[in-house]
Design a protein around this motif. Sequence first.
Motif, PDB file in Angstrom:
ATOM      1  N   GLN A   1       0.830  -1.197   0.000  1.00 35.19           N
ATOM      2  CA  GLN A   1       0.000   0.000   0.000  1.00 35.19           C
ATOM      3  C   GLN A   1       0.866   1.248   0.000  1.00 35.19           C
ATOM      4  O   GLN A   1       0.543   2.252  -0.635  1.00 35.19           O
ATOM      5  CB  GLN A   1      -0.934   0.014   1.222  1.00 35.19           C
ATOM      6  CG  GLN A   1      -2.043  -1.018   1.192  1.00 35.19           C
ATOM      7  CD  GLN A   1      -3.144  -0.679   0.203  1.00 35.19           C
ATOM      8  OE1 GLN A   1      -3.110   0.349  -0.459  1.00 35.19           O
ATOM      9  NE2 GLN A   1      -4.130  -1.565   0.089  1.00 35.19           N
TER      10      GLN A   1
ATOM     11  N   GLN B   1       2.458   2.554  -3.385  1.00 39.63           N
ATOM     12  CA  GLN B   1       1.541   3.167  -4.335  1.00 39.63           C
ATOM     13  C   GLN B   1       1.502   4.689  -4.196  1.00 39.63           C
ATOM     14  O   GLN B   1       0.935   5.375  -5.047  1.00 39.63           O
ATOM     15  CB  GLN B   1       0.137   2.592  -4.165  1.00 39.63           C
ATOM     16  CG  GLN B   1       0.033   1.122  -4.481  1.00 39.63           C
ATOM     17  CD  GLN B   1      -1.372   0.577  -4.345  1.00 39.63           C
ATOM     18  OE1 GLN B   1      -2.348   1.222  -4.739  1.00 39.63           O
ATOM     19  NE2 GLN B   1      -1.506  -0.618  -3.772  1.00 39.63           N
TER      20      GLN B   1
ATOM     21  N   LYS C   1       0.843   2.657  -9.216  1.00 38.82           N
ATOM     22  CA  LYS C   1      -0.555   2.798  -8.825  1.00 38.82           C
ATOM     23  C   LYS C   1      -1.286   1.486  -9.038  1.00 38.82           C
ATOM     24  O   LYS C   1      -0.814   0.597  -9.757  1.00 38.82           O
ATOM     25  CB  LYS C   1      -1.230   3.911  -9.628  1.00 38.82           C
ATOM     26  CG  LYS C   1      -1.321   3.632 -11.113  1.00 38.82           C
ATOM     27  CD  LYS C   1      -1.940   4.800 -11.870  1.00 38.82           C
ATOM     28  CE  LYS C   1      -3.333   5.107 -11.410  1.00 38.82           C
ATOM     29  NZ  LYS C   1      -3.978   6.145 -12.201  1.00 38.82           N
ATOM     30  N   SER C   2      -2.422   1.381  -8.432  1.00 42.57           N
ATOM     31  CA  SER C   2      -3.299   0.242  -8.625  1.00 42.57           C
ATOM     32  C   SER C   2      -4.655   0.773  -9.071  1.00 42.57           C
ATOM     33  O   SER C   2      -5.290   1.560  -8.362  1.00 42.57           O
ATOM     34  CB  SER C   2      -3.445  -0.570  -7.329  1.00 42.57           C
ATOM     35  OG  SER C   2      -4.387  -1.611  -7.500  1.00 42.57           O
TER      36      SER C   2
ATOM     37  N   GLU D   1      -7.290  -0.340  -6.766  1.00 41.59           N
ATOM     38  CA  GLU D   1      -6.919  -0.061  -5.378  1.00 41.59           C
ATOM     39  C   GLU D   1      -6.705  -1.338  -4.571  1.00 41.59           C
ATOM     40  O   GLU D   1      -7.027  -1.406  -3.390  1.00 41.59           O
ATOM     41  CB  GLU D   1      -7.966   0.819  -4.699  1.00 41.59           C
ATOM     42  CG  GLU D   1      -8.126   2.190  -5.344  1.00 41.59           C
ATOM     43  CD  GLU D   1      -9.142   3.046  -4.632  1.00 41.59           C
ATOM     44  OE1 GLU D   1      -9.786   2.546  -3.693  1.00 41.59           O
ATOM     45  OE2 GLU D   1      -9.296   4.222  -5.003  1.00 41.59           O
ATOM     46  N   THR D   2      -6.155  -2.357  -5.202  1.00 42.58           N
ATOM     47  CA  THR D   2      -5.807  -3.583  -4.496  1.00 42.58           C
ATOM     48  C   THR D   2      -4.292  -3.730  -4.460  1.00 42.58           C
ATOM     49  O   THR D   2      -3.572  -3.069  -5.196  1.00 42.58           O
ATOM     50  CB  THR D   2      -6.426  -4.808  -5.184  1.00 42.58           C
ATOM     51  OG1 THR D   2      -5.870  -4.944  -6.502  1.00 42.58           O
ATOM     52  CG2 THR D   2      -7.941  -4.675  -5.276  1.00 42.58           C
TER      53      THR D   2
ATOM     54  N   SER E   1      -2.808  -6.613  -5.122  1.00 40.58           N
ATOM     55  CA  SER E   1      -2.425  -7.678  -6.043  1.00 40.58           C
ATOM     56  C   SER E   1      -2.451  -7.232  -7.501  1.00 40.58           C
ATOM     57  O   SER E   1      -2.165  -8.029  -8.383  1.00 40.58           O
ATOM     58  CB  SER E   1      -3.354  -8.884  -5.866  1.00 40.58           C
ATOM     59  OG  SER E   1      -4.696  -8.517  -6.114  1.00 40.58           O
ATOM     60  N   ASP E   2      -2.805  -5.988  -7.755  1.00 40.61           N
ATOM     61  CA  ASP E   2      -2.902  -5.491  -9.125  1.00 40.61           C
ATOM     62  C   ASP E   2      -2.173  -4.157  -9.228  1.00 40.61           C
ATOM     63  O   ASP E   2      -2.753  -3.131  -9.587  1.00 40.61           O
ATOM     64  CB  ASP E   2      -4.368  -5.344  -9.532  1.00 40.61           C
ATOM     65  CG  ASP E   2      -4.515  -5.110 -11.032  1.00 40.61           C
ATOM     66  OD1 ASP E   2      -3.530  -5.328 -11.761  1.00 40.61           O
ATOM     67  OD2 ASP E   2      -5.607  -4.688 -11.470  1.00 40.61           O
ATOM     68  N   ILE E   3      -0.879  -4.173  -8.903  1.00 43.70           N
ATOM     69  CA  ILE E   3      -0.062  -2.962  -8.906  1.00 43.70           C
ATOM     70  C   ILE E   3       0.561  -2.769 -10.281  1.00 43.70           C
ATOM     71  O   ILE E   3       1.149  -3.700 -10.841  1.00 43.70           O
ATOM     72  CB  ILE E   3       1.029  -3.046  -7.821  1.00 43.70           C
ATOM     73  CG1 ILE E   3       0.385  -3.084  -6.428  1.00 43.70           C
ATOM     74  CG2 ILE E   3       1.984  -1.869  -7.925  1.00 43.70           C
ATOM     75  CD1 ILE E   3       1.376  -3.218  -5.305  1.00 43.70           C
ATOM     76  N   ASN E   4       0.414  -1.581 -10.811  1.00 48.69           N
ATOM     77  CA  ASN E   4       0.975  -1.249 -12.121  1.00 48.69           C
ATOM     78  C   ASN E   4       2.149  -0.293 -11.930  1.00 48.69           C
ATOM     79  O   ASN E   4       2.007   0.750 -11.294  1.00 48.69           O
ATOM     80  CB  ASN E   4      -0.084  -0.602 -13.013  1.00 48.69           C
ATOM     81  CG  ASN E   4      -1.344  -1.440 -13.111  1.00 48.69           C
ATOM     82  OD1 ASN E   4      -2.359  -1.123 -12.517  1.00 48.69           O
ATOM     83  ND2 ASN E   4      -1.271  -2.527 -13.847  1.00 48.69           N
TER      84      ASN E   4
ATOM     85  N   ASN F   1       0.373  -6.070 -13.795  1.00 49.78           N
ATOM     86  CA  ASN F   1       0.829  -6.615 -12.519  1.00 49.78           C
ATOM     87  C   ASN F   1       1.636  -7.899 -12.686  1.00 49.78           C
ATOM     88  O   ASN F   1       2.501  -8.212 -11.867  1.00 49.78           O
ATOM     89  CB  ASN F   1      -0.368  -6.869 -11.608  1.00 49.78           C
ATOM     90  CG  ASN F   1      -1.315  -7.903 -12.193  1.00 49.78           C
ATOM     91  OD1 ASN F   1      -1.736  -7.785 -13.330  1.00 49.78           O
ATOM     92  ND2 ASN F   1      -1.670  -8.918 -11.420  1.00 49.78           N
TER      93      ASN F   1
END
Length: 289
Positions: free
Chosen positions: A119, A122, A128-129, A132-133, A135-138, A144
């Motif tokens: 968290q 981010q 960013k995600s 907003e999870t 497990s899906d961070i870009n 991801n």
Amino acid sequence: MLDNFEQNTIPGATVQVLDTEIALITDFDGKFILENIPRKAVLQIQHLGFKPLFVIAEELVNLESCAELVLAQNVQQLDEVVVIELLTSGLVKQTDASIELNTGAFGILPGSIEPDVLQTIQALPGIKSIDETVSDINIRGGTNDQNLILWDGIKMYQSGHFFGLISAFNPYLTDKVTIIKNGTSSEYGDGVSGVINMETKNELTDTYFGGAGANFISADVFGQIPLGEKLAFQFSARRSLTDFLNTPAYNQFSVRAFQDSEVTQNGSFSFMISLENYYMISMKNTRLG
């Protein structure tokens, strides 16, 4: 009107007769003409970047040619500025463009209840995600699955619990995090988009240390027990509280996870990894061969 460095003309310099309202600026060639002023009048000539020049009017009359006035450059030595914290405490940008995050010094983000690494990162630019999870961070526009997540050198394939709403890593056990987002080294072959390298505390101590905590989702404990001068046992455990208590926080998480979906929850929620053990061996003062 010339400067004292390369004898260049100074257009746009201000010429003012002190104690009067008479003032003008020099033309493109740095020249000016004043008429009907007292011989004892004092002229103040100034321009940005030069020291002011004061001249008595009678020194400029009855000359065979135009007088050459020279303005001295105004050189100002500034005090040394030392930047200690470029972003905030706990963040250090390394020479290889990677960012090192010290979770203990960084603290907890506003609105969070624990120093969750996935968290926290981010909040950095370029990370960013969308949903907003954790497990899906870009990173830098990548997906991801193009991120390499390491935990003490071990490649992690699962980074979140409960549809990515909760991090899979104990936030209090992580000591240092290195984020690489601007081109990764060849040693990180799988990190096409970025690398998140998490490390636990790698220091032997003479005394036991640890801690425990709880929130409306789970409870956790961590610690390190010294077993000798070169050996220590480090442990971490986390367990959900939803087996016997459905808190408002858990209910909100459930609503968010299953909203706009026909999928429903069947069974209890618990962490897949309940206990993590780590052994630390120090090679200090050890001779090989």
